[in-house]
Design an enzyme around this catalytic site. Structure first.
Site, PDB file in Angstrom:
ATOM      1  N   ASP A   1      18.276  35.649  19.857  1.00  0.00           N
ATOM      2  CA  ASP A   1      17.479  35.569  21.076  1.00  0.00           C
ATOM      3  C   ASP A   1      17.804  34.305  21.873  1.00  0.00           C
ATOM      4  OD1 ASP A   1      15.536  35.765  23.027  1.00  0.00           O
ATOM      5  OD2 ASP A   1      13.924  35.046  21.714  1.00  0.00           O
ATOM      6  N   SER A  12       6.933  35.656  23.566  1.00  0.00           N
ATOM      7  CA  SER A  12       7.575  35.227  24.799  1.00  0.00           C
ATOM      8  C   SER A  12       6.618  34.303  25.547  1.00  0.00           C
ATOM      9  CB  SER A  12       8.002  36.448  25.622  1.00  0.00           C
ATOM     10  OG  SER A  12       8.971  36.093  26.574  1.00  0.00           O
ATOM     11  N   HIS A  69      14.719  38.980  20.340  1.00  0.00           N
ATOM     12  CA  HIS A  69      13.486  38.553  20.995  1.00  0.00           C
ATOM     13  C   HIS A  69      12.261  39.295  20.468  1.00  0.00           C
ATOM     14  CE1 HIS A  69      11.522  36.485  24.301  1.00  0.00           C
ATOM     15  NE2 HIS A  69      11.026  37.611  24.776  1.00  0.00           N
TER      16      HIS A  69
END
Length: 498
Positions: free
Chosen positions: A434, A179, A460
């Site tokens: 995602d 991320s 994710h």
């Protein structure tokens, strides 16, 4: 409409976190579940005794030689797998939250460390977790919270560890992150290529964008993806439910809606209504973002609830049922606070360092945007959540205008190269489910422009987790490919150092 739901609503406890930021809470829950999943392993193998915690002194402002202020930045070290003296160094980069022992004892990068005899490190991001100054959350201090400062922190930490462990060129550094920290991993390689030989960037949003409408669009497409249990009917029912919700809020009895969703107070104004809609949309966003990662329910279960026509309940009533399931699964036992005024007050609190919400909000205003709007015709939720919903917060909290936000985002993309990076030996790993993949690098790369692994049916940062028997074949194959890339970098580095 509340009377119709009497038989459906049996629990008077409530649903979401008091700040109304469901996605943030789900991210924290994802982290806790990861840690819990390896707790027995940590205990049985006495891994805690192998982890060393320390702090490195960092300048508050690396770009001002006249500013001598410093802060203590926390780090973790695991030497269990390290083959001294020339074994590689695997650096896990912390993001918008505290680091934990999990970061150096579990995860795919730890499996790779076992294979290659690597020293494992994790560095906490400045202004998150325990790596803060006493006045860290004051706006005048938050100006020192940036990805640029964080990258220099990493370079100082590199020097500190190299000195402490007597490392040399023979110790090849590879960085890992997911991320936001995945973006940092890629940028660290790009800005300091002499320090880190290769970087794995999982679900990394390297392109800053003010109006991130693609997020909601991808959520909609994932909800109709039959490979993961979605359907066209599921999206249609979600859109219908939010359409009814919006109509009730705009023209009907909003106090009845507040009772249906067990809000802490009546919906006093338009801002409160938007907070309610966003909180409910976040449940669907979180379901897609963390699909099959155990945080909430997978898309298959959510769509089964939204398309269940066995009873007499409407799509709106099934939306209420979904919130009940979320409540029971997340352990929330308080009412839903949708007071915009209260949420702003919480975000203005400069004493809650460890939570991270105010810090991350500042970074979105000062660098990235990432605002998940839902105004287009393809929006599966409500058009009530607009760009101004977010940009007004930047103004209220930090005095930043929308024009300033646009300038900040333009600088970020110019500085790092957005989704056309120029760094080599960066592996971008993304999941097709995602929504964040829209801001990452997903095309086939070359050695000069980076490399990619795209997993069509995962969510994710799924590749970063421990292996599970339930993992999809595509995920297992992706981890194998990541392992091959890392192995090739280490072999290449060994040849270059001789």
């Amino acid at each position: 409409m509340s009377d119709v739901l009497t038989g459906l609503l049996t629990n008077k406890d409530v649903l979401l976190d008091p700040e109304g930021r469901v996605l943030w809470r789900l991210k924290e829950r994802h982290r806790k579940l990861q840690e819990q999943s390896v707790q027995k392993l940590i205990t049985s193998e006495k891994l805690l005794s192998l982890v060393t915690e320390g702090c490195v002194q960092q300048k508050l402002d690396h770009f001002n030689a006249q500013d001598t202020r410093t802060f203590r930045q926390r780090f973790l070290v695991n030497e269990k797998h390290w083959q001294r003296p020339s074994g590689p160094v695997f650096l896990f980069i912390g993001g918008e939250g505290p680091i934990s022992v999990y970061d150096v004892v579990a995860g795919h990068h730890v499996d790779l460390a076992k294979d290659h005899g690597a020293l494992l490190l994790a560095l906490e991001h400045r202004f998150y977790g325990d790596s803060v100054t006493p006045d860290a959350l004051k706006t005048e201090t938050l100006v020192h919270l940036s990805s640029q400062q964080a990258l220099v922190d990493l370079s100082v930490f590199h020097q500190f560890i190299s000195s402490r462990y007597n490392l040399s060129r023979a110790n090849t550094w590879i960085s890992f992150g997911g991320s936001y920290s995945g973006a940092l991993s890629a940028w660290f390689r790009g800005k300091f290529p002499h320090l880190v030989y290769g970087a794995v960037a999982s679900s990394a949003p390297v392109k800053a964008k003010l109006d991130f409408s693609e997020y909601s669009q991808i959520v909609g497409s994932s909800l109709q993806n039959e490979d993961i249990g979605g359907s066209v009917k599921c999206v249609a029912e979600v859109q219908k439910a939010f359409s009814v919700l919006e109509a009730e809020l705009m023209t009907g009895d909003s106090s009845g809606v507040a009772r249906d969703f067990n809000c802490c107070q009546d919906l006093k104004n338009e801002d409160d209504k938007v907070e309610l809609v966003q909180s409910l949309a976040d449940i669907f966003m979180g379901t897609v973002q963390y699909n099959e990662e155990g945080v909430l329910m997978p898309v298959r279960e959510l769509c089964a609830l939204m398309t269940n026509t066995s009873g007499r309940y409407s799509s709106y009533e099934r939306l209420v049922k979904v919130t009940q399931v979320y409540r029971s699964g997340s352990g929330q036992g308080h009412c839903l606070d949708v007071s915009h005024e209260a949420i702003v007050k919480e975000l203005m609190d400069t004493t809650r360092e460890r939570g991270g919400q105010r810090q991350w909000m500042y970074q979105t205003c000062a660098e990235f945007g990432f605002y998940q709007t839902c105004e287009g015709s393809s929006c599966p939720f409500s058009g009530m959540v607009t760009l101004s919903t977010y940009t007004r917060l930047c103004s209220e909290l930090f005095g930043m205008s929308q024009n300033a936000l646009l300038q900040h985002i333009a600088f970020t993309n110019a500085y790092y190269g957005a989704d056309e990076p120029r760094a080599s030996r960066v592996l971008y790993v993304n999941g097709g489910v995602d929504p964040w993949h829209a801001l990452s690098v997903i095309r086939d790369g070359t050695e000069e422009r980076g490399e990619t692994v795209f997993i069509t049916d995962t969510a994710h940062c799924a590749d970063m987790s421990n292996r599970r028997s339930s993992d999809r074949r595509s995920l297992r194959e992706a981890r194998q490919e990541i392992g091959r890339r890392v192995s090739s970098w280490l072999k290449m580095a060994a040849l270059n150092s001789t």
